[in-house]
Design an enzyme around this catalytic site. Structure first.
Site, PDB file in Angstrom:
ATOM      1  N   ASP A 121     114.516  -5.303 -63.522  1.00  0.00           N
ATOM      2  CA  ASP A 121     113.921  -5.813 -62.245  1.00  0.00           C
ATOM      3  C   ASP A 121     112.091  -5.931 -62.858  1.00  0.00           C
ATOM      4  O   ASP A 121     111.867  -5.084 -63.771  1.00  0.00           O
ATOM      5  CB  ASP A 121     113.945  -4.203 -61.634  1.00  0.00           C
ATOM      6  CG  ASP A 121     115.022  -4.390 -60.905  1.00  0.00           C
ATOM      7  OD1 ASP A 121     115.756  -5.202 -61.145  1.00  0.00           O
ATOM      8  OD2 ASP A 121     115.087  -3.834 -59.661  1.00  0.00           O
ATOM      9  N   ASP A 153     124.505  -7.734 -56.261  1.00  0.00           N
ATOM     10  CA  ASP A 153     123.927  -6.815 -57.650  1.00  0.00           C
ATOM     11  C   ASP A 153     125.573  -6.145 -58.729  1.00  0.00           C
ATOM     12  O   ASP A 153     126.386  -6.308 -57.718  1.00  0.00           O
ATOM     13  CB  ASP A 153     122.988  -5.450 -56.357  1.00  0.00           C
ATOM     14  CG  ASP A 153     121.987  -5.662 -56.920  1.00  0.00           C
ATOM     15  OD1 ASP A 153     122.171  -5.396 -58.210  1.00  0.00           O
ATOM     16  OD2 ASP A 153     120.598  -5.059 -56.492  1.00  0.00           O
TER      17      ASP A 153
HETATM   18  C1  GLA Z   1     118.099  -3.740 -57.893  1.00  0.00           C
HETATM   19  C2  GLA Z   1     117.884  -5.348 -58.350  1.00  0.00           C
HETATM   20  C3  GLA Z   1     116.963  -5.526 -57.539  1.00  0.00           C
HETATM   21  C4  GLA Z   1     116.790  -5.200 -55.745  1.00  0.00           C
HETATM   22  C5  GLA Z   1     117.670  -3.169 -56.446  1.00  0.00           C
HETATM   23  C6  GLA Z   1     118.120  -3.104 -54.788  1.00  0.00           C
HETATM   24  O1  GLA Z   1     117.429  -3.273 -58.797  1.00  0.00           O
HETATM   25  O2  GLA Z   1     117.985  -5.573 -59.693  1.00  0.00           O
HETATM   26  O3  GLA Z   1     116.992  -7.055 -57.010  1.00  0.00           O
HETATM   27  O4  GLA Z   1     118.181  -6.072 -55.566  1.00  0.00           O
HETATM   28  O5  GLA Z   1     118.761  -2.776 -56.331  1.00  0.00           O
HETATM   29  O6  GLA Z   1     118.224  -2.145 -54.813  1.00  0.00           O
END
Ligand code: GLA
Length: 388
Positions: free
Chosen positions: A188, A131
Site C-alpha cells: 500500500d 483484495d
Molecule cells: C488493502 C489494499 C488497499 C485497500 C485496503 C482496504 O490494504 O491494498 O488498497 O483496498 O486493503 O481495506
C-alpha cells in the site's frame, strides 16, 4: 455496452475512496465526486471510474447469502448510485476480497464468487477491485483470482477486474493468464516521499510485466492529499508531500504504465493538484494505445550510479519516445542521456526535438546527447520526436 475487446486496453483512470476516506464513505460523497468529475474537467481529461473501496457493506450477508450495502451509508442502494454515475457518462467500481473477509473485516467473496459477481452485475458495477486479505491458508491465490475472473466474465456485464494481491506470490507470472485487467504489484502507498520513492524503485526493470489488458498497478495516487487521510498509516500523521514530489509521483506512474486512480479529496483540490492530475501530455503518455512498459537507463558515469537517479524511456505508438529524467535523490543532479542508449546512433543522421511535458513548451533540437540539471525529488519529462 462497451465492446468486450476494449475493456482494459489502456491503464484505467479514475478515483478511489480508500486513501482519503477509508471507512467514512457514503452515497453523497460518491455523487459529489461524480459531479466534480464532470464540472472540474476530470472526465474530459480521461478519468472514468469512480470506485468505492472497502467498508461499504454490512458485516453480515443476508439470509440468501447476498452482500448487503450498508443502508446508513448508502440509503438509496447501489443500483441507484450506479445509475447516477452512469447518468454522468462515468463508470462505477466496487470492492471485494478473495478471502473470507475484506481487509477491514467485512464479508469477502470466498466461496461466493459467482453469486457476488452476479450481484455486482445486477447493481451495474463496471469495475471490481479484488483484495487479498483473509485468504484461507490452504487455498492458492492464483486459483481464487481465476475464479472471480471467470465469474465476472460470465456475469452478463463488462466488469473490469482489478486484482490486488500487493505483488505477492510472484503474481506477475500468472495474473495475465487469469484474466485480470490490472494487478497491484506493490504494497500500500502512503502519503510521504519515501513511500513513492520505494514503490517506484521496486518496479524498475519490470516494464516487461505490464501491457494492454493487464496493467501493472503501482497503487492509487496520493497527489493532492497533503496528509489528508482519516487513516494515520496512510497519511494524517506523516504530513504528505510537496507539489514537486506529487509531480514526480504522477510522472513515474504515468511513464510506468500504472493505472491512474486519484486518491485525494477532489472536493477541495487546489490548482497545483488539478494541474498535475489533468496534465494532458503526461496522460497521453500513460494512455498511449500500445501501452508499452518503460525501460530504465542508468546515468553515466557508472561509478556514480545509485538507484534513485535514472531515466525512463517509453516507446510510443507514433514513433515518438517519452523520456523521463528522474532525480529521487536529495541533491540536485545533472542527468545525461546519450541518444545512443535509446537506439539512435549519430550515424542515423537524426536529432531529437524535445517537448517539455510539464512546462508545455518546446526545448529545441538536440544531437547525440541531452543533459538537464534536475533538482532534488524533481523530474523532467520530455516527448522526443526524431527529426533530420
Ligand atoms: C488493502 C489494499 C488497499 C485497500 C485496503 C482496504 O490494504 O491494498 O488498497 O483496498 O486493503 O481495506
Amino acid at each position: 455496452m462497451e465492446s468486450h475487446t476494449q475493456l482494459g486496453l489502456m491503464p484505467a483512470m479514475g478515483w478511489n475512496s480508500w486513501n482519503t476516506f477509508t471507512w467514512d464513505i457514503n452515497e453523497q460523497l460518491i455523487r459529489d465526486v461524480a459531479d466534480l468529475f464532470v464540472s472540474e474537467g476530470y472526465k474530459d481529461a480521461g478519468y472514468e471510474y469512480i470506485v468505492i473501496d472497502d467498508c461499504w457493506s454490512l458485516k453480515e450477508r443476508d439470509s440468501n447469502g447476498n452482500l448487503v450495502a450498508d443502508p446508513a451509508k448508502f440509503p438509496s442502494g447501489m443500483k441507484a448510485l450506479a445509475d447516477y454515475i452512469h447518468g454522468k457518462g462515468l463508470k462505477f467500481g466496487m470492492y471485494s476480497c478473495v478471502g473470507t473477509h475484506t481487509c477491514a473485516g467485512y464479508p469477502g467473496s470466498f466461496e461466493h464468487e459467482f453469486q457476488d459477481a452476479q450481484q455486482f452485475a445486477e447493481w451495474g458495477v463496471d469495475y471490481l477491485k479484488y483484495d487479498y486479505c483473509f485468504k484461507p491458508r490452504n487455498m492458492s491465490g492464483e486459483l481464487l483470482y481465476k475464479r472471480m475472473s471467470l465469474a465476472l466474465k460470465n456475469s452478463g456485464r463488462d466488469i473490469l477486474f482489478s486484482a490486488c494481491n500487493w505483488g505477492e506470490d510472484n503474481v506477475y507470472q500468472w495474473i495475465r493468464e487469469s484474466g485480470a485487467h490490472m494487478y497491484r504489484s506493490t504494497g500500500d502507498i502512503r502519503d510521504f516521499w519515501d513511500s513513492v520513492k520505494s514503490l517506484a524503485i521496486s518496479q524498475l526493470d519490470k516494464g516487461c510485466y505490464t501491457g494492454s489488458f493487464c496493467h501493472n498497478d503501482m497503487d492509487m495516487l496520493i497527489v493532492g492529499m497533503y496528509g489528508g487521510s482519516n487513516n494515520d498509516y496512510i497519511g494524517s500523521k506523516i504530513g504528505g508531500c510537496s507539489d514537486t514530489e506529487y509531480k514526480t509521483h504522477f510522472s513515474l506512474w504515468s511513464m510506468m504504465g500504472s493505472p491512474l486512480m486519484i486518491g485525494c479529496d477532489i472536493r477541495s483540490a487546489n490548482q497545483p493538484t488539478k494541474d498535475i492530475l489533468m496534465n494532458p501530455d503526461l496522460i497521453a503518455i500513460n494512455q498511449d494505445i500500445e501501452a508499452r512498459g518503460a525501460y530504465r537507463i542508468k546515468p553515466e558515469p557508472q561509478w556514480f550510479h545509485t538507484d534513485d537517479v535514472f531515466m525512463l524511456v517509453k516507446v510510443l505508438t507514433d514513433g515518438d519516445v517519452a523520456i523521463g529524467f528522474f532525480n529521487l535523490s536529495d541533491d540536485q543532479r545533472e542527468i545525461s542521456l546519450q541518444f545512443w542508449d535509446i537506439g539512435l546512433p549519430y550515424a542515423s543522421g537524426y536529432s531529437l526535438s524535445l517537448y517539455d511535458c510539464w512546462a508545455h513548451q518546446e526545448l529545441g533540437v538536440f544531437k547525440e546527447r541531452f543533459s538537464p540539471v534536475v533538482p532534488a525529488h524533481d523530474c523532467l519529462v520530455v516527448r522526443a520526436k526524431l527529426v533530420k
